[in-house]
Design a protein around this motif. Sequence first.
Motif, PDB file in Angstrom:
ATOM      1  N   ARG A 196       0.930  -1.211   0.064  1.00  0.00           N
ATOM      2  CA  ARG A 196       0.124   0.002  -0.117  1.00  0.00           C
ATOM      3  C   ARG A 196       0.927   1.214  -0.042  1.00  0.00           C
ATOM      4  N   LEU A 197       1.813   1.396   0.744  1.00  0.00           N
ATOM      5  CA  LEU A 197       2.734   2.389   0.828  1.00  0.00           C
ATOM      6  C   LEU A 197       3.452   2.582  -0.441  1.00  0.00           C
ATOM      7  N   GLN A 198       4.050   1.580  -1.234  1.00  0.00           N
ATOM      8  CA  GLN A 198       4.538   1.751  -2.430  1.00  0.00           C
ATOM      9  C   GLN A 198       3.438   2.416  -3.540  1.00  0.00           C
ATOM     10  N   ASN A 199       2.117   1.893  -3.455  1.00  0.00           N
ATOM     11  CA  ASN A 199       1.260   2.463  -4.101  1.00  0.00           C
ATOM     12  C   ASN A 199       1.135   3.917  -3.914  1.00  0.00           C
ATOM     13  N   LEU A 200       1.194   4.429  -2.454  1.00  0.00           N
ATOM     14  CA  LEU A 200       0.792   5.829  -2.191  1.00  0.00           C
ATOM     15  C   LEU A 200       2.206   6.513  -2.304  1.00  0.00           C
ATOM     16  N   ALA A 201       3.220   6.049  -2.342  1.00  0.00           N
ATOM     17  CA  ALA A 201       4.593   6.691  -2.368  1.00  0.00           C
ATOM     18  C   ALA A 201       5.539   6.041  -3.627  1.00  0.00           C
ATOM     19  N   PRO A 202       5.154   6.106  -4.616  1.00  0.00           N
ATOM     20  CA  PRO A 202       6.179   5.559  -5.861  1.00  0.00           C
ATOM     21  C   PRO A 202       7.432   5.912  -5.620  1.00  0.00           C
ATOM     22  N   GLY A 203       8.143   4.899  -6.035  1.00  0.00           N
ATOM     23  CA  GLY A 203       9.572   4.749  -5.581  1.00  0.00           C
ATOM     24  C   GLY A 203      10.047   4.646  -4.207  1.00  0.00           C
ATOM     25  N   LEU A 204       9.270   4.460  -3.433  1.00  0.00           N
ATOM     26  CA  LEU A 204       9.565   4.021  -1.897  1.00  0.00           C
ATOM     27  C   LEU A 204      10.239   2.558  -2.069  1.00  0.00           C
ATOM     28  N   GLU A 205      11.438   2.612  -1.282  1.00  0.00           N
ATOM     29  CA  GLU A 205      12.265   1.334  -1.193  1.00  0.00           C
ATOM     30  C   GLU A 205      11.732   0.711   0.208  1.00  0.00           C
ATOM     31  N   ILE A 206      11.287  -0.426   0.227  1.00  0.00           N
ATOM     32  CA  ILE A 206      10.824  -1.166   1.452  1.00  0.00           C
ATOM     33  C   ILE A 206      12.192  -2.125   1.597  1.00  0.00           C
ATOM     34  N   ALA A 207      12.966  -1.921   2.833  1.00  0.00           N
ATOM     35  CA  ALA A 207      14.219  -2.728   2.654  1.00  0.00           C
ATOM     36  C   ALA A 207      13.649  -3.870   3.373  1.00  0.00           C
ATOM     37  N   GLY A 208      12.839  -3.885   4.314  1.00  0.00           N
ATOM     38  CA  GLY A 208      12.287  -5.405   4.954  1.00  0.00           C
ATOM     39  C   GLY A 208      11.045  -5.258   5.864  1.00  0.00           C
ATOM     40  N   THR A 209      10.580  -6.558   5.993  1.00  0.00           N
ATOM     41  CA  THR A 209       9.309  -6.536   6.966  1.00  0.00           C
ATOM     42  C   THR A 209       9.589  -7.609   7.863  1.00  0.00           C
ATOM     43  N   CYS A 210       8.588  -7.445   9.070  1.00  0.00           N
ATOM     44  CA  CYS A 210       8.997  -8.229  10.134  1.00  0.00           C
ATOM     45  C   CYS A 210       7.535  -8.149  11.061  1.00  0.00           C
ATOM     46  N   ASP A 211       7.112  -9.385  11.237  1.00  0.00           N
ATOM     47  CA  ASP A 211       5.876  -9.050  12.113  1.00  0.00           C
ATOM     48  C   ASP A 211       6.011  -9.078  13.563  1.00  0.00           C
ATOM     49  N   GLY A 212       5.111  -8.803  14.168  1.00  0.00           N
ATOM     50  CA  GLY A 212       5.184  -8.333  15.657  1.00  0.00           C
ATOM     51  C   GLY A 212       5.115  -9.444  16.670  1.00  0.00           C
ATOM     52  N   TYR A 213       4.843 -10.623  16.182  1.00  0.00           N
ATOM     53  CA  TYR A 213       4.999 -11.921  16.971  1.00  0.00           C
ATOM     54  C   TYR A 213       6.026 -12.981  16.802  1.00  0.00           C
ATOM     55  N   ASP A 214       5.925 -13.948  16.098  1.00  0.00           N
ATOM     56  CA  ASP A 214       7.357 -14.536  15.958  1.00  0.00           C
ATOM     57  C   ASP A 214       8.521 -13.869  15.469  1.00  0.00           C
TER      58      ASP A 214
END
Length: 247
Positions: free
Chosen positions: A119-137
Amino acid sequence: MPVLPSIRLFDLDLVSASRTKAIDALLAQQRARVAFVNAHCVNVAMTDPTYRRALHSADMLLPDGAGLELAARMHGAQFQDNLNGTDLGPDLASALAWRGLSLFLLGGRPGVAERAATRLQNLAPGLEIAGTCDGYDGLRDARATIDAINASGADMVWMATGVPHQDIWLAQNAAHLHPRFLMGVGALLDFLSGRVTRAPLWLRRARLEWLWRLGLEPRRMFRRYLIGNVIFVGHAVRHRFRHGRSQ
């Protein structure tokens, strides 16, 4: 680094600036840890000294919601803007993209961070998402989480595990994290991912988004909003009589 005006409430210096100026001032810093402060945060800080220290040691505190606006008015002051994370987040993401800075999303249920990233990359074209991690495991091993963030090369981390956990975790681990900017964002990833629906615009403008959240999750939000709002007003009234009008 630009110096932003602030309003002091509950022994906290809260930024009073437009959204654009707040973002520009933040990204002009070499390193910064940011926290949003709303009525619930104030209530928690009153009884949780570890969280209170995390707020006091943050580099930037942003006012979030009608509660802080009310408290400011009781002191004869007025915030220039309501700098809540849900509205500020997309603009901040666009600013990161424009500057070529990358973002790591940490928190939420499994899959939420990934959907929020899309969603963020759609709202902010060109945004680099370096990584993701959930808040549980994903947070079960703090050292592994820190290593993953650092290995990603991210410039900024948004952590969404709620108050007080997110701000305490970032404060305690800031010295070990390489990203320049650290920010606790609460429910922002849930909103971006579509897991939680935002209130209609007219409710937001009326500063009644809390009422929408209460309707969506009455069991979880009952104490926070119905009881918590009364407690917060009590804190605000006591603070007003102890410190008088600041302006």
